[in-house]
Design an enzyme around this catalytic site. Sequence first.
Site, PDB file in Angstrom:
ATOM      1  N   GLU A  45      53.118 -37.846   7.854  1.00  0.00           N
ATOM      2  CA  GLU A  45      53.099 -37.066   6.619  1.00  0.00           C
ATOM      3  C   GLU A  45      54.040 -37.666   5.566  1.00  0.00           C
ATOM      4  OE1 GLU A  45      53.768 -32.356   5.348  1.00  0.00           O
ATOM      5  OE2 GLU A  45      54.675 -33.132   7.184  1.00  0.00           O
ATOM      6  N   LYS A 118      46.853 -30.154   1.982  1.00  0.00           N
ATOM      7  CA  LYS A 118      47.476 -29.254   2.956  1.00  0.00           C
ATOM      8  C   LYS A 118      47.290 -27.797   2.547  1.00  0.00           C
ATOM      9  CE  LYS A 118      51.983 -28.812   5.305  1.00  0.00           C
ATOM     10  NZ  LYS A 118      53.313 -29.460   5.417  1.00  0.00           N
ATOM     11  N   CYS A 155      50.687 -31.160   9.234  1.00  0.00           N
ATOM     12  CA  CYS A 155      51.926 -30.558   9.720  1.00  0.00           C
ATOM     13  C   CYS A 155      51.828 -29.042   9.903  1.00  0.00           C
ATOM     14  CB  CYS A 155      53.090 -30.953   8.813  1.00  0.00           C
ATOM     15  SG  CYS A 155      54.706 -30.818   9.649  1.00  0.00           S
TER      16      CYS A 155
END
Length: 297
Positions: A45, A118, A155
């Site tokens: 990331e 995300k 994540c």
Amino acid sequence: MSKRKYKISVIQLNLNDVAENNLKKCISWVRDAASQGAEVILLPELYSSHYFCQSEDVDNFALAEPLYSTSFIAFSELAKELGVVIIVPFFEKRMAGIYHNSAYIIDTDGTEAGLYRKMHIPDDPHFYEKFYFTPGDLGFQAIETKKGTVGTLICWDQWYPEAARITALKGAEVLFYPTAIGWHPKEKEQYGENQYGAWMNVMKGHAVANGVFVAAANRIGLEKYLEGTEGIQFWGSSFIAGPQGEILAQASHDKEEILIAEVDLDLQENVRQNWPFFRDRRIDAFGDITKRAIDKK
């Protein structure tokens, strides 16, 4: 059309450096992974910088880049040269005041196969991501590439079974999780083992529940750039799991490494035939899952 077998790779790195150096490092490591037979390659990331979300500082917005600029140009050329798919997580500047934590999925011919933003944004001590990132608006996706059909989540997304489920239902054979997660050093002794264990277990659970391969790429190293703090010790331990949650490859807590494993779609089909979780889902009874909470009457 996916091949019945192809090799995927996750690259675990220390990225506590400036953008130019991190880019050069990642290009070199992607080359190494490709030379070892990797066909779909995942970076951690926010690959291009240190993990700047330890503080809320408007100066850090200067680390962001517009779509199809530095990162895309470099890795597009590399993907085309090597004939591989590269998943490139980056800090996206969409416009003034709107920024995303995003990932390109770059196909073997250098074109963009997909873009993921995300969806779940955390706000924890020294993980102040809500200050920087607008939640994604592209939804959960299964991206077709010339090597396979892949899903990218980032994540904090890894804690949500709904994200994994929808991505798998759309056809993803592998769930890729670029990651930046670590310990607060003062908490490591007391909580560290349980935190790390939970992180692995939830993603292995996604593999089992959805009959998919899962690959997570984390960073390593102590990133301590704020006075008066202990920083974050990124715990590494990147891994690749099979559709029964079996660990196919795993990295250490503290070394830069390349992991490679094979995605076998015949194995995946066999697992789903014997563990038909998708068949037995009671979708008629799941309506409440879209509620924030199920309040007592």
